[in-house]
Design an enzyme around this catalytic site. Structure first.
Site, PDB file in Angstrom:
ATOM      1  N   GLY A   1      -0.398   4.595  -0.439  1.00  0.00           N
ATOM      2  CA  GLY A   1      -1.166   5.832  -0.320  1.00  0.00           C
ATOM      3  C   GLY A   1      -0.431   6.779   0.621  1.00  0.00           C
ATOM      4  O   GLY A   1       0.779   6.667   0.811  1.00  0.00           O
TER       5      GLY A   1
ATOM      6  N   ILE B   1      -0.848   8.389  18.664  1.00  0.00           N
ATOM      7  CA  ILE B   1      -0.746   8.232  20.127  1.00  0.00           C
ATOM      8  C   ILE B   1      -0.343   6.800  20.454  1.00  0.00           C
ATOM      9  O   ILE B   1      -1.009   5.870  20.019  1.00  0.00           O
ATOM     10  CB  ILE B   1      -2.091   8.534  20.808  1.00  0.00           C
ATOM     11  CG1 ILE B   1      -2.643   9.894  20.374  1.00  0.00           C
ATOM     12  CG2 ILE B   1      -1.959   8.447  22.312  1.00  0.00           C
ATOM     13  CD1 ILE B   1      -4.063  10.158  20.883  1.00  0.00           C
TER      14      ILE B   1
ATOM     15  N   GLY C   1       0.838  -1.198   0.000  1.00  0.00           N
ATOM     16  CA  GLY C   1       0.000   0.000   0.000  1.00  0.00           C
ATOM     17  C   GLY C   1       0.866   1.238   0.000  1.00  0.00           C
ATOM     18  O   GLY C   1       1.706   1.399   0.888  1.00  0.00           O
TER      19      GLY C   1
ATOM     20  N   VAL D   1      -0.292   6.948   3.842  1.00  0.00           N
ATOM     21  CA  VAL D   1       0.405   6.322   4.971  1.00  0.00           C
ATOM     22  C   VAL D   1       1.627   5.544   4.482  1.00  0.00           C
ATOM     23  O   VAL D   1       2.716   5.654   5.053  1.00  0.00           O
ATOM     24  CB  VAL D   1      -0.553   5.406   5.754  1.00  0.00           C
ATOM     25  CG1 VAL D   1       0.197   4.687   6.862  1.00  0.00           C
ATOM     26  CG2 VAL D   1      -1.701   6.225   6.338  1.00  0.00           C
TER      27      VAL D   1
ATOM     28  N   ASP E   1     -16.021   3.901  12.512  1.00  0.00           N
ATOM     29  CA  ASP E   1     -14.560   3.970  12.596  1.00  0.00           C
ATOM     30  C   ASP E   1     -14.095   3.990  14.051  1.00  0.00           C
ATOM     31  O   ASP E   1     -13.211   3.230  14.446  1.00  0.00           O
ATOM     32  CB  ASP E   1     -14.100   5.237  11.857  1.00  0.00           C
ATOM     33  CG  ASP E   1     -12.660   5.600  12.134  1.00  0.00           C
ATOM     34  OD1 ASP E   1     -11.781   5.009  11.491  1.00  0.00           O
ATOM     35  OD2 ASP E   1     -12.409   6.460  13.003  1.00  0.00           O
TER      36      ASP E   1
ATOM     37  N   GLY F   1     -10.734  18.057   3.496  1.00  0.00           N
ATOM     38  CA  GLY F   1     -10.119  16.734   3.523  1.00  0.00           C
ATOM     39  C   GLY F   1     -10.202  16.066   4.886  1.00  0.00           C
ATOM     40  O   GLY F   1      -9.606  15.015   5.105  1.00  0.00           O
TER      41      GLY F   1
ATOM     42  N   GLY G   1      -3.389  11.173   9.681  1.00  0.00           N
ATOM     43  CA  GLY G   1      -2.418  11.940   8.914  1.00  0.00           C
ATOM     44  C   GLY G   1      -1.171  11.142   8.618  1.00  0.00           C
ATOM     45  O   GLY G   1      -0.850  10.179   9.321  1.00  0.00           O
TER      46      GLY G   1
ATOM     47  N   LYS H   1     -12.040   1.041  16.691  1.00  0.00           N
ATOM     48  CA  LYS H   1     -10.877   1.304  17.554  1.00  0.00           C
ATOM     49  C   LYS H   1     -11.181   0.904  18.998  1.00  0.00           C
ATOM     50  O   LYS H   1     -10.342   0.316  19.682  1.00  0.00           O
ATOM     51  CB  LYS H   1     -10.506   2.787  17.460  1.00  0.00           C
ATOM     52  CG  LYS H   1     -10.058   3.207  16.057  1.00  0.00           C
ATOM     53  CD  LYS H   1      -9.993   4.723  15.916  1.00  0.00           C
ATOM     54  CE  LYS H   1      -9.651   5.124  14.483  1.00  0.00           C
ATOM     55  NZ  LYS H   1      -9.868   6.573  14.233  1.00  0.00           N
TER      56      LYS H   1
END
Lengths: 428, 428
Positions: B13, B138, B11, B15, B203, B189, B304, B207
């Site tokens: 993208g 984090i 991948g 990240v 989402d 964005g 991000g 988590k």
């Protein structure tokens, strides 16, 4: 790896008995998570006969903490005696020398001799761990050493002395004077009978020096921390700061200025809306900034039996799991002796001057500042007792060396009735 | 252990290229801290020709992500494709099956199949790590799995969707309506073209399910999370909450009620002065409470390129250092299938009802609540458009089942012009 990790505990004060209690309470949970049992085999303290509210009867007793380091049935020694010499140092040094892992809460010992101890641990192939030494229960050593290890750390900041933050926030909320709040804090057990170690900034500076070493790959340099305590912060300073949208915190800041390491522990004005500005009472907070991560913030209890024991157990479980990371995050021989930054980057300062109430006095102050290139952003003279005029000044950003020169000159004026107070305004 | 750790990246993208950039930027630093170099040997993405602002020429290319798992020159595969099926799943499963360590940011895959993947990793004797899957940069997975491992965790809470917190705080600060702020967030964005995954709470719930498993030693149970989105939170709710000293947050809460696991992700009112209440914009926050540690708080960027890459590098460096901890903090076979708590502990609720403006309407509402044993703490009817009356009620603490029964009855009244909104008031 299902054989137990056999530990000994040197020191049975609040923290030591907390570790015993935590292992007795959570033995099964710890074994599940660690992958093997953690067993206490021996303990040591100054007095065997002192009443303690944990049952120690199953453990061997040693009068001499260093004797724990000699025991063949011990894999790891927990040192929670404290102090930089005597039994604490002996227990740590001899444990490492004899190939025992060491977990310690002893910030003073690490601040003074952390680099040498890290070398000794590496030479012996054992772990030296100290999560409990910095910001109590907050797993900040782990975050910095491991979680953020891919980053170039750009700044570490922290409010790491609960006593000071309790005093400063209580002054603000109650309007009481420093001395009165300190006396109350002593009664509540938040401050020692001799509070100088806390209010003088030494305790927090030791913690900062340890974090700096990890963050910047430098040898621990406690003597390189510029330390100022909170003893001269007055209620007026706190109130004036609040009016301007700031709060006063004993703030530690560490960063690299080029090749030089800047380490400061001093009362600062920080924006009231920032995470550090919002911190109340005895709680600790550490802010870590890295080039990829940006800003991360860690908050929690900075002291006390439970939080400190929690940090020590985290370290013990790491060792039980086989985690072997150099004490300061990279081999001790890699750590560089950084030069000391003589001064931080420029900043605005809050100044409080106690001046004789006489014509021309203010002009001389403005002149002294001006000759050092320091310009004044705000100046205020509040209502005052006859004869003295507390004058409050906020400067535009300036260097500390120039400021100190100007303040030295101002202090020498016959019309200065007290040493000036200068509090850095830190953008956090 | 100075041989390089050889990694492949599936991948490319934002990240994936972030991970490449971080390793290219900090290769030396990472080697010092990890004790050995981390080397990229191969990469894979959907399109080889797409313009990317990192140099990939030194790395082998695979069109098929799963082919990375077959390479003999790869020790660890980073999966940052996303999605619960297709190439992401293939790459992860085949890497584990072939004895490659896996580092992934794929919360959906873990929420759905984390337990099975953890078993596969343990069977193969490799690491499965996913710090980047929860709260971005984090290091909260590490704090929970390692730093706090000696504690019985009592509660985990979090604001873990930046899009939602951006929308809620921006509504409050600008007075704009939900739909307008969402549209702006999409332009900036911060929100996807199809925002339902974020604003619907899915989402963040994924988590939370991952953190619950670590905290409570239970199998990941995403379907057991009670999820409500923020779509029906209005500006009026936010303003009313503020007047009462609260802020509205999409808050996840997980804790054990006896042997049953309570997992909720829903918009809640939290005290404005609490750490969670003070959280602004896209920043994430996780609060972990344990029996010895007390409360700890972790704050940082939740998404991000840089923060996510930072989390992935933390995991990679752990593997390079030889850290081998089961994915969810203890062997997957130890994790228990917890029953689901049908409802949380009682709480006060904020209710917004849209009622016809007619005599007797309020009495029927009060009656419906009263018959479920729910008593009213505050009731307020604000100025309103002709014909409709938004009625705001704060209840005394009550159970959710009783509340839902009462609200169902009220919604069925002909005088109810819209579905009632109920926001739990959470003491954080």
């Amino acid at each position: 790896m299902t054989s137990p990790l056999r530990i000994a505990i040197a020191g049975l004060g609040t923290v030591g008995t907390g570790v015993v209690r935590m292992i007795q309470t959570h033995g099964e949970l710890i074994a599940q998570r660690a992958g093997r049992p953690v067993e206490i085999v021996a303990v040591s303290a100054r007095s065997k006969d002192k009443a303690r509210d944990v049952d120690l009867s199953a453990y061997a007793w040693e009068d001499d903490a260093a004797a724990l380091a000699q025991r063949a049935d011990v894999d790891l020694v927990v040192e929670v005696i404290g102090g930089t010499s005597g039994p604490a140092r002996d227990a740590v040094e001899q444990s490492l020398a004899n190939g025992k892992h060491v977990v310690t809460a002893n910030k003073a010992l690490l601040a003074e001799g952390g680099h040498a101890l890290a070398k000794a641990a590496e030479a012996a192939g054992v772990a030296l761990r100290f999560e409990a030494a910095v910001a109590g229960g907050i797993p900040i050593v782990k975050a910095l050493t491991e979680g953020l290890a891919g980053n170039q750390i750009t700044r570490v900041m922290g409010v790491m002395n609960g006593t000071c933050n309790y005093i400063l926030t209580t002054m603000e909320h109650t309007g009481a004077a420093y001395a009165d709040v300190l006396a109350d804090a002593q009664k509540l057990g938040y401050a020692e009978a001799d509070p100088s170690f806390d209010v003088g900034g030494i305790d927090a500076a030791q913690k900062l020096a340890i974090l700096s070493s990890i963050a910047f790959g430098t040898e621990v340099d406690f003597d390189g921390v510029k330390v100022e305590g909170i003893e001269r912060v007055s209620l007026m300073d706190i109130e004036q700061a609040a009016e301007m949208g700031y709060r006063v915190k004993l703030l530690g800041v560490a960063r690299m200025n080029g090749a030089a390491l800047e380490q400061r522990m001093q009362p600062c004005l920080v924006p009231a809306t920032s995470p550090i500005g919002q911190l109340e009472s005895v709680t600790n907070m550490v802010v870590v900034e890295g080039d990829f991560i940006g800003q991360t913030v860690y908050q929690g209890p900075g002291a006390g039996e439970g939080p400190t024991a929690s940090a020590i157990l985290g370290d013990i479980i790491d060792v039980a799991r086989g985690l072997m990371i150099p004490a300061f995050g990279q081999p001790a021989t890699n750590l560089v002796k950084a030069e000391r930054a003589e001064t931080g980057l420029g900043a605005a300062y809050y100044l409080r001057l106690t001046l004789e109430d006489a014509p021309g006095v203010l002009a001389r102050v403005a002149d002294a500042l001006g000759r050092q290139g320091i310009s004044i952003n705000q100046m205020r003279q509040n209502a005052h007792e006859a004869g003295t005029a507390p004058v409050l000044i906020v400067t535009h950003p300036c260097g500390r060396i120039a400021l100190d020169k100007a303040l030295e000159e101002i202090a020498a004026h016959k019309t200065s009735l007290d040493q000036p107070v200068a509090l850095r305004i830190e953008q956090v």
